[in-house]
Design a protein around this motif. Structure first.
Motif, PDB file in Angstrom:
ATOM      1  N   ALA A 189      -8.510 -12.224  -1.043  1.00  0.00           N
ATOM      2  CA  ALA A 189      -9.009 -11.829  -2.364  1.00  0.00           C
ATOM      3  C   ALA A 189     -10.187 -12.717  -2.775  1.00  0.00           C
ATOM      4  N   GLU A 190     -10.050 -14.013  -2.496  1.00  0.00           N
ATOM      5  CA  GLU A 190     -11.107 -14.961  -2.845  1.00  0.00           C
ATOM      6  C   GLU A 190     -12.401 -14.623  -2.087  1.00  0.00           C
ATOM      7  N   LEU A 191     -12.250 -14.370  -0.807  1.00  0.00           N
ATOM      8  CA  LEU A 191     -13.445 -14.062  -0.012  1.00  0.00           C
ATOM      9  C   LEU A 191     -14.019 -12.689  -0.366  1.00  0.00           C
ATOM     10  N   ALA A 192     -13.141 -11.763  -0.751  1.00  0.00           N
ATOM     11  CA  ALA A 192     -13.641 -10.439  -1.155  1.00  0.00           C
ATOM     12  C   ALA A 192     -14.534 -10.588  -2.391  1.00  0.00           C
ATOM     13  N   ASP A 193     -14.140 -11.462  -3.331  1.00  0.00           N
ATOM     14  CA  ASP A 193     -14.973 -11.709  -4.522  1.00  0.00           C
ATOM     15  C   ASP A 193     -16.308 -12.328  -4.122  1.00  0.00           C
ATOM     16  N   ARG A 194     -16.244 -13.254  -3.173  1.00  0.00           N
ATOM     17  CA  ARG A 194     -17.488 -13.926  -2.742  1.00  0.00           C
ATOM     18  C   ARG A 194     -18.401 -12.956  -2.006  1.00  0.00           C
ATOM     19  N   ARG A 195     -17.783 -12.070  -1.266  1.00  0.00           N
ATOM     20  CA  ARG A 195     -18.580 -11.035  -0.600  1.00  0.00           C
ATOM     21  C   ARG A 195     -19.351 -10.230  -1.645  1.00  0.00           C
ATOM     22  N   GLU A 196     -18.671  -9.871  -2.733  1.00  0.00           N
ATOM     23  CA  GLU A 196     -19.352  -9.081  -3.775  1.00  0.00           C
ATOM     24  C   GLU A 196     -20.513  -9.852  -4.381  1.00  0.00           C
ATOM     25  N   LEU A 197     -20.292 -11.143  -4.629  1.00  0.00           N
ATOM     26  CA  LEU A 197     -21.364 -11.974  -5.201  1.00  0.00           C
ATOM     27  C   LEU A 197     -22.600 -11.951  -4.306  1.00  0.00           C
TER      28      LEU A 197
END
Ligand code: PLP
Length: 406
Positions: free
Chosen positions: A295-303
Motif C-alpha cells: 500500500a505504501e509503495l502504491a501511494d509512492r507510485r502514484e506520486l
C-alpha cells in the motif's frame, strides 16, 4: 594481432556499471535527488533489524553456518512458498540460501549453462544477467518486451522464434526490472508451454514478488511440468528494505539445486549467518506487513507517476516493482543517455537511461527509469523539480539553460 575478444571472452561489458557510477557521482556532485539506483531511503522493520542484533549477541551464525543456509531460514522460505503459492519444497534438499539474488542467479547459470549454450532473456533485463551469462560462457539471446498500450509486453511468438536447438535455458523476471511489467497469465503460460515442449530449464527472478499493485504475482514453478525444470529466485533485499544485507535464496528440485550448490560453495560459501536468522523471522511477519508495504509503495507510485505526467513524460504505469519507465519523446528528446546526463543540472533529479538494460540499446534509447522507493517528501520534491521540464514549466527559463547542451 591477438584478439582481445579471445583473451577476455567472458568478461562482462562494463558499460552499465559505468553509467550507474556516473549517475551516482553526478547526484553527489550536483546535490540532485537520486531516483536512479533502486534502494529504499528508509530501512525495513525494526523487529527484523533487532532480530539480527539479537542473533549477533546470542552468537547465532557468527561462525560458518551450514552451506545451504541456516535451517530456520530454509524452513521459512519453504513455508512462504507453500503458504503464498501452494508450492511444496523440501527445506532440506530444495531450498538454498545465497548472497542475494545476484549470487543465486550467477551460481545457477555457472552450474547449468555450458560454453556456447544459448540463454534466452527478456530485453531489457537486469544488468547482472548479461554478466552471469558471459561468465558462464553462454550466449545471450534477447526477446524484446514491446512498449504498447502503456505497458511493455511479451509476444509469445517472438519468444518461440528465439528458441533454437542450442537453447539451454530461459531466464525470466517478473515483476520486471526495469519496465515494471508483471507478466500476465497468458504470457507465463506461453513461457511454460515452450519450456516443456523444448525441455528447457527456466530460471525465474521473482525478487519483486510482493511489490505488485492490483495484479497477482504468479510463480512460473506453479505451471504444469514446470516445477521439475525451474529455479525460482527470491531475496530479502526488496521485500524487507534491507538491500545491503544481501540475503537471497532459490527453490528448485533437488537435482538442479545440487548442481547449483556445487558451484555456490566456491563463490561466497555462505552469506552472513546472523542476518539469515533475521530474514527467517522477516518471512514470518504477518500478512499486514506485506499488505502495508504494498500500500505504501502504491501511494509512492502514484506520486511519481503523477509528477512525471505533469512534467510531460510519456509514463508506463508499472504493475509491479518500484520503478517507473518514462518516455522522453513527448519532451522533444530522443536520447535517454544524454537526457540523464543533463537532468541533474537541468532539473536537479537523477534517473537511469533504460538503454543500459538492453542488449539492443536502440530499443531503449527514448526511455529512462525512475525509482519510487523513496520517502513521499523526496518524491514530491523530485516531482516539483521535474515540473520545470514540462510545457507549463514551474521554473524560469534561465534556470534551464543547460537544456541547450542536451
Ligand atoms: C535488485 C535485483 C536483484 C538483486 O537482488 P540482491 O538480493 O540484492 O542480489 C536481482 N534481480 C532483480 C530484477 C533486481 O532488481
Amino acid at each position: 594481432m591477438t584478439a582481445s575478444g579471445r583473451r577476455h571472452p567472458r568478461r562482462p561489458r562494463a558499460f552499465g556499471t559505468t553509467v550507474f557510477a556516473e549517475m551516482s557521482e553526478l547526484a553527489a556532485r550536483t546535490g540532485a535527488i537520486n531516483l536512479g539506483q533502486g534502494f529504499p531511503d528508509q530501512d525495513g522493520p525494526d523487529s527484523v533489524r533487532e532480530a539480527a542484533v539479537a542473533a549477533l549477541r546470542a552468537g547465532r551464525g557468527n561462525q560458518y553456518p551450514p552451506v545451504a543456509g541456516v535451517p530456520e531460514l530454509r524452513a521459512a522460505v519453504a513455508d512462504h512458498q507453500r503458504a503464498r503459492y501452494g508450492l511444496a519444497f523440501d527445506p532440506e534438499r530444495e531450498v538454498l540460501v545465497t548472497a542475494g539474488a545476484t549470487e543465486a542467479i550467477a551460481a545457477t547459470l555457472l552450474a547449468l549453462v555450458s560454453p556456447g549454450d544459448e540463454v534466452v532473456v527478456l530485453d531489457p533485463a537486469y544488468d547482472a544477467y548479461a554478466a552471469a551469462i558471459a561468465l558462464a560462457g553462454g550466449v545471450r539471446v534477447s526477446v524484446p518486451l514491446r512498449p504498447e498500450r502503456g505497458a511493455f509486453r511479451l509476444d509469445p511468438a517472438e519468444l518461440r522464434a528465439a528458441v533454437t536447438p542450442r537453447t539451454r535455458l530461459l531466464l525470466v523476471n517478473s515483476p520486471h526490472n526495469p519496465t515494471g511489467t508483471v507478466l500476465t497469465r497468458a504470457e507465463l503460460t506461453g513461457i511454460a508451454e515452450l519450456a516443456v515442449e523444448h525441455d528447457l530449464l527456466v530460471v525465474t527472478d521473482e525478487v519483486y514478488e510482493h511489490l505488485v499493485y492490483g495484479v497477482e504475482h504468479l510463480p512460473l514453478a506453479g505451471w504444469p511440468g514446470m516445477r521439475e525444470r525451474t529455479v525460482t529466485v527470491g531475496s530479502a533485499g526488496k521485500t524487507f528494505s534491507f538491500t545491503g544485507w544481501k540475503i537471497g535464496w532459490l527453490t528448485a528440485p533437488a537435482d538442479l539445486l545440487g548442481a547449483v550448490l556445487a558451484v555456490k560453495q566456491y563463490l561466497t560459501y555462505v552469506p552472513a549467518g546472523p542476518l539469515q536468522y533475521a530474514v527467517a523471522k522477516a518471512l514470518r511477519l504477518p500478512p499486514a506487513y506485506f499488505d502495508g508495504l504494498r500500500a505504501e509503495l502504491a501511494d509512492r507510485r502514484e506520486l511519481l507517476v503523477a509528477g512525471l505526467e505533469r512534467a510531460g513524460f510519456g509514463v508506463f504505469r508499472p504493475a509491479g516493482t518500484y520503478f517507473v519507465t518514462a518516455d522522453i519523446r513527448p519532451l522533444g528528446e530522443r536520447d535517454g543517455v544524454a537526457f540523464c546526463r543533463a537532468l541533474p543540472d537541468r532539473a536537479g533529479v537523477v534517473a537511469v537511461p533504460s538503454a543500459v538494460f538492453y542488449q539492443r540499446p536502440e530499443l531503449g534509447a527514448p526511455f529512462v527509469r525512475f525509482a519510487f522507493c523513496k520517502r513521499p517528501a523526496v518524491l514530491r520534491a523530485a516531482a516539483d523539480r521535474l515540473a520545470s521540464l514540462g510545457p507549463a514549466g514551474g521554473r524560469p527559463a534561465a534556470a534551464d539553460s543547460p537544456l541547450s547542451t542536451v
